[in-house]
Design a protein around this motif. Structure first.
Motif, short mmCIF file in Angstrom:
data_model
loop_
_atom_site.label_atom_id
_atom_site.label_comp_id
_atom_site.label_asym_id
_atom_site.label_seq_id
_atom_site.Cartn_x
_atom_site.Cartn_y
_atom_site.Cartn_z
N GLY A 81 -61.03 93.13 74.56
CA GLY A 81 -61.44 93.98 73.40
C GLY A 81 -60.06 94.53 73.85
N GLY A 82 -58.95 95.85 74.42
CA GLY A 82 -57.15 96.12 74.43
C GLY A 82 -56.72 94.58 74.79
N LEU A 223 -64.29 96.61 74.31
CA LEU A 223 -65.12 95.49 75.37
C LEU A 223 -67.23 95.25 75.16
N ALA A 224 -68.07 95.63 74.18
CA ALA A 224 -68.58 95.28 73.56
C ALA A 224 -69.28 93.83 72.84
N ALA A 225 -67.67 93.90 72.80
CA ALA A 225 -67.76 93.30 70.85
C ALA A 225 -68.85 91.69 71.16
N ILE A 305 -68.07 101.97 84.43
CA ILE A 305 -68.45 101.12 84.72
C ILE A 305 -68.92 99.89 83.84
N TYR A 306 -69.57 100.08 83.10
CA TYR A 306 -70.20 98.65 81.88
C TYR A 306 -68.25 98.47 81.46
N PHE A 313 -64.52 90.74 83.38
CA PHE A 313 -65.05 89.31 83.11
C PHE A 313 -63.90 88.63 82.22
N ALA A 314 -63.62 89.39 80.78
CA ALA A 314 -62.52 88.74 80.27
C ALA A 314 -61.16 88.05 81.26
#
Length: 474
Positions: A81-82, A223-225, A305-306, A313-314
Motif C-alpha cells: 500500500g502506502g 493493502l489488499a491489492a 488485523i488483516y 508481510f510487504a
C-alpha cells in the motif's frame, strides 16, 4: 533470479480473492466502529457547529487522500500500500518511514479497539479484562489463518450487522429531529465563539482528531491489492465506494443524534447511538443496537488485523523487517505477520488506556497521510509516463489538499493530547534507528523498480511452474 524465485515462492498471497465489492466492504469494516463511539466527544471540544466544521475538513482530507491512493494503487498494485507508493516516490528511506507510520497506526488501533470491545462485553455479560482481550485476538487471528477468502466473507457479514444498526438508528430518530437541539451547548469566551461554535476556533482545532474517527483506516484498502481479482480496477473502485458510503454514515450520526436529543448529551455519552435511542423512547431498538455496536467494534478490529498483516508481510518481504515475518502458509496466509503483531497488540492492550493508544494511532495515521500525499505529488512530477489505469481528478491539486489538511490534523492531535504525540514520536525514533543500523543493510532490492521487477518475474516463473505441473499431471 533463481534465488529470488525460491525466496518469493515461500512468500505468496492468494491472488484473485477479492473483487471491488469485497474491497469496499473491507474499507467500511476498517472504519465502522468509529461511527458508534469516540467521534461524539468532539462535541465537548467544539460544540455541534465546530465539530461539523472539523468533520467537513477531515472528510475532505480523507476523500482527497482516497482519490490519490486510488491512482497510486492502480499504478503500483502491491501489498505494501502506502509503503510501496512512497518507496517508488522517495526511495528506501521514504518508503520505510511511510510504512512505519502506517504500522504504528495499524498495530496500535486493534489494541485500543479490543479495550473498547472489553468494555462492551462487560456491559452485556459482566466480563472484561485480559482474558477477553486474549480471546478476541485468538479467535479473529485464527479466522485469518484459515484463509483470506474466508476472512473477508466473515468480515462482510459482521460489517453488514453494524451498518444495519446505524441505519435503523437513523430511521428511528429522524422524526425526533429539532434543529434547536444542535445548539444547546453554552457559549464560552473563546476567540471566535458563537452559538454555532461555542468553543471558538480553538475548539475546531482540538476536535479534528475526533472527526478523524469517522474515517480512520479507510486508507488500508490498497493493502489488499495483491489479493484483488483485478487490482487496477478493483482497488480504486473499492476504496472510493467505501469512502463515499462512510461520508453518508458520518452525516447520519453527526446530524441525527444531536438533532434528536441534544449535542450536550451526545458529547458526554460513551454509547451515543444507544443513549439517543433510549432518550427518544426506543428502548427495544437501543438494546439491539447495543449488541450490534459490539459487531461494529469487532468489524474494525478484525479488518485492521488483516491490514497490519499485509503491511508487515510487504515490509518483511522487502527486507525492512526480519524476513521470516513474510513467510506464508499452505493457504498463502502470512501467518507470522498475523501472530507476532497480534502478540504485541495484546500486551499493549493490558495498559487499559484505550483513548491514549488510539490517539497514538491517529498520530501515526496523520504522518502517513502526509507522506502518501507527498508521494502522489512526487510521482506525478518525477514519473509522468507511469501507466495510470485510474487518474486522480484534479491531479496534484487534490493530493496537495490532503497533504495540507493532514499536517493540520497532526497539530490537532498535539492540541488534544501532547502525551500521545510525544510517545508516538518516541516510536518513530526507535523505528528510525532500526532502519539506520539494521534494515537498510538487508533490503532484498536496491530500488522500488528492482523490487517490483523481481516480484513480477518470480510470479511469472511460479505460474509457469504451476501450469507445467498441471500439464505433466494430465
Amino acid at each position: 533470479m533463481s534465488d529470488h524465485k525460491e525466496y518469493l515462492a515461500k512468500r505468496q498471497l492468494k491472488k484473485g480473492t477479492a473483487g471491488w465489492l469485497l474491497l469496499a466492504g473491507l474499507g467500511v469494516s476498517y472504519v465502522i466502529s468509529g461511527d458508534f463511539a469516540g467521534w461524539n466527544f468532539g462535541f465537548a471540544q467544539a460544540g455541534w457547529g465546530g465539530f461539523a466544521i472539523a468533520s467537513v475538513l477531515m472528510g475532505l482530507m480523507y476523500y482527497t487522500l482516497v482519490l490519490s491512493l486510488a491512482e497510486m494503487s492502480a499504478a503500483i498494485p502491491a501489498a505494501g500500500g502506502g509503503y510501496s507508493f512512497a518507496r517508488q516516490a522517495m526511495g528506501p528511506a521514504g518508503g520505510y518511514l511511510t510504512g512505519l507510520a502506517i504500522l504504528i497506526e495499524y498495530a496500535l488501533a486493534p489494541a485500543a479497539i479490543v479495550i473498547f470491545i472489553g468494555s462492551a462485553v462487560n456491559a452485556l455479560l459482566g466480563v472484561d479484562g485480559p482474558v477477553i482481550y486474549a480471546l478476541f485476538y485468538l479467535v479473529f487471528i485464527g479466522i485469518h489463518l484459515a484463509g483470506v477468502g474466508e476472512a473477508l466473507k466473515v468480515m462482510m457479514v459482521i460489517s453488514g450487522l453494524a451498518v444495519f444498526a446505524i441505519i435503523a438508528t437513523a430511521v428511528a430518530l429522524i422524526g425526533e429531529f429539532d434543529v434547536n437541539n444542535l445548539y444547546d451547548i453554552a457559549v464560552t469566551d473563546a476567540a471566535g465563539a458563537s452559538e454555532f461554535m461555542p468553543m471558538g476556533w480553538y475548539g475546531v482545532w482540538a476536535a479534528l482528531p475526533f472527526a478523524m474517527w469517522l474515517f480512520l483506516a479507510v486508507e488500508g484498502v490498497p493493502l489488499a491489492a495483491e489479493e484483488a481479482k483485478n487490482p487496477a480496477k478493483d482497488v480504486p473502485k473499492g476504496i472510493i465506494a467505501a469512502m463515499t458510503f462512510l461520508l453518508f454514515t458520518a452525516l447520519l450520526v453527526v446530524v441525527l443524534l444531536a438533532g434528536a436529543v441534544g449535542a450536550d448529551v451526545i458529547g458526554k455519552s460513551a454509547v451515543p447511538l444507544v443513549d439517543a435511542l433510549k432518550i427518544s423512547g426506543n428502548e427495544t431498538l437501543a438494546t439491539l443496537v447495543n449488541v450490534l455496536g459490539l459487531a461494529g467494534l469487532v468489524a474494525s478490529f478484525f479488518s485492521i488485523i488483516y491490514g497490519y498483516s499485509r503491511l508487515v508481510f510487504a515490509l518483511s518481504r522487502a527486507g525492512y523487517l526480519p524476513r521470516s515475518l513474510s513467510l506464508t502458509s499452505k493457504r498463502k496466509v502470512p501467518s507470522r505477520a498475523l501472530i507476532i503483531p497480534g502478540v504485541f497488540g495484546f500486551f499493549v492492550s493490558l495498559s487499559g488506556e484505550g483513548d491514549l493508544i488510539l490517539a497514538m494511532a491517529v498520530v501515526g495515521a496523520t504522518v502517513s497521510y502526509a507522506l502518501m500525499s507527498l508521494s502522489h505529488i512526487l510521482l506525478r512530477i518525477k514519473q509522468p509516463d507511469l501507466v495510470r489505469p485510474y487518474k486522480t481528478p484534479g491531479g496534484i491539486v487534490t493530493s496537495s489538499i490532503s497533504l495540507l489538511l493532514s499536517l493540520v490534523a497532526l497539530t490537532g492531535v498535539y492540541a488534544f493530547d501532547p502525551r500521545a504525540f510525544n510517545l508516538t514520536l518516541g516510536l518513530f525514533v526507535i523505528g528510525g534507528l532500526y532502519y539506520f543500523f539494521v534494515s537498510r543493510h538487508n533490503l532484498v532490492a536496491g530500488s522500488a523498480e528492482e523490487e517490483f521487477a523481481l516480484l513480477s518475474q518470480a510470479e511469472l516463473e511460479l505460474q509457469a511452474d504451476e501450469n507445467g505441473d498441471v500439464v505433466s499431471a494430465v
